[in-house]
Design an enzyme around this catalytic site. Structure first.
Site, mmCIF file in Angstrom:
data_model
loop_
_atom_site.group_PDB
_atom_site.id
_atom_site.type_symbol
_atom_site.label_atom_id
_atom_site.label_comp_id
_atom_site.label_asym_id
_atom_site.label_seq_id
_atom_site.Cartn_x
_atom_site.Cartn_y
_atom_site.Cartn_z
ATOM 1 C CD GLU A 174 -2.505 1.329 2.692
ATOM 2 O OE1 GLU A 174 -2.784 0.288 3.323
ATOM 3 O OE2 GLU A 174 -2.781 2.466 3.121
ATOM 4 N NE ARG B 153 -0.560 7.986 5.515
ATOM 5 C CZ ARG B 153 -0.590 7.158 6.523
ATOM 6 N NH1 ARG B 153 0.373 7.146 7.423
ATOM 7 N NH2 ARG B 153 -1.588 6.306 6.638
ATOM 8 C CB THR C 142 -3.346 8.206 2.870
ATOM 9 O OG1 THR C 142 -2.479 7.343 3.614
ATOM 10 C CG2 THR C 142 -3.672 9.404 3.743
ATOM 11 C CE LYS D 4 -6.559 2.072 7.452
ATOM 12 N NZ LYS D 4 -5.235 2.341 6.878
HETATM 13 C C1 3PG Z 1 -1.806 3.843 8.601
HETATM 14 O O1 3PG Z 1 -2.608 3.861 7.694
HETATM 15 O O2 3PG Z 1 -1.234 4.811 9.095
HETATM 16 C C2 3PG Z 1 -1.544 2.517 9.141
HETATM 17 O O3 3PG Z 1 -2.525 2.286 10.051
HETATM 18 C C3 3PG Z 1 -0.186 2.363 9.722
HETATM 19 O O4 3PG Z 1 -0.222 2.425 11.090
HETATM 20 P P1 3PG Z 1 1.082 2.031 11.884
HETATM 21 O O5 3PG Z 1 2.123 3.049 11.541
HETATM 22 O O6 3PG Z 1 0.683 2.063 13.347
HETATM 23 O O7 3PG Z 1 1.480 0.660 11.431
#
Ligand code: 3PG
Length: 216
Positions: free
Chosen positions: A48, A52, A76, A136
């Protein structure tokens, strides 16, 4: 562009095959291909790429073009433009931390494999009303952890989850042992410091440990 006839089934199949999905934040586009290759070398193919950073879409494009063994999703995804970008750059699926009516309408209308985020029963019910049953669970640990997921299993036995948020090497196996968990996601496989240092061997080693964990 040809979209899958039933994005729901395609998504469930991808998640079930992957079991562990690294959530990637790529700061420099030149990191994209070596990072993806490092994960694939460790046996982790479904990735994924989060929207960001300014280079995220270019990073995903490069991985899609140059790492054919990778199955690339876009994460995201916050609005219909993000989702449109994911579809047009050739991503296999899209992930959102939440579920707006707009995103659900576009994804379901396009038949595109879309993983919307939920953290409460009411959010889940909104998603379920669109026909989607794979979600999710975000942010998994802060939103109640495994006890919350077990509680949701009672009223919503058909829903399958990909929890992310607070999952790592120490607890991934526990999450994956839950009957309503199809896969887990997280950033633990790809620490920013190791990406920045180009320490691809360490990332491959983490991916291999995740695969050994799955083998049990
Ligand atoms: C996200 O989309 O930020 C994921 O949930 C990643 O979370 P993490 O950094 O706690 O693994």
């Amino acid at each position: 562009m040809k979209l899958p006839a039933d994005g729901r089934q395609a998504l469930l199949e991808m998640l079930s095959a992957a079991r562990v999905i690294p959530v990637l934040t790529i700061a420099r586009v030149e990191h994209a291909v070596p990072l993806a290759r490092a994960l694939v070398a460790g046996g982790v193919r479904t990735l994924e790429v989060t929207l960001r950073t300014p280079v995220a879409a270019d990073a995903a494009k490069r991985i899609i073009a140059e790492v054919p063994d990778a199955i690339v999703g876009i994460g995201t995804v916050l609005d219909r433009d993000d989702l449109g970008a994911a579809i047009s750059l050739g991503a296999k699926f899209a992930v959102s931390p939440g579920a707006t009516p707009d995103l659900l309408e576009v994804a379901v209308g396009a038949g595109f494999p879309f993983l919307p985020g939920v953290a409460t029963a009411s959010e889940l019910m909104v998603v379920q009303s669109t026909g989607l049953t794979t979600m999710k669970f975000f942010p998994a640990e802060p939103a109640g952890g495994i006890p919350m997921l077990r509680a949701l299993a009672g009223p919503f036995p058909d829903v399958r989850f990909c929890p992310t948020g607070g999952i790592g090497e120490a607890n991934a196996a526990q999450w994956l042992a839950e009957p309503n968990v199809v896969a887990v996601g997280g950033s633990w496989l790809t620490p920013a410091s190791e990406i920045e240092a180009g320490n691809w061997g360490a990332i491959t080693a983490r991916a291999q440990r995740a695969m050994r964990m799955l083998a049990g």
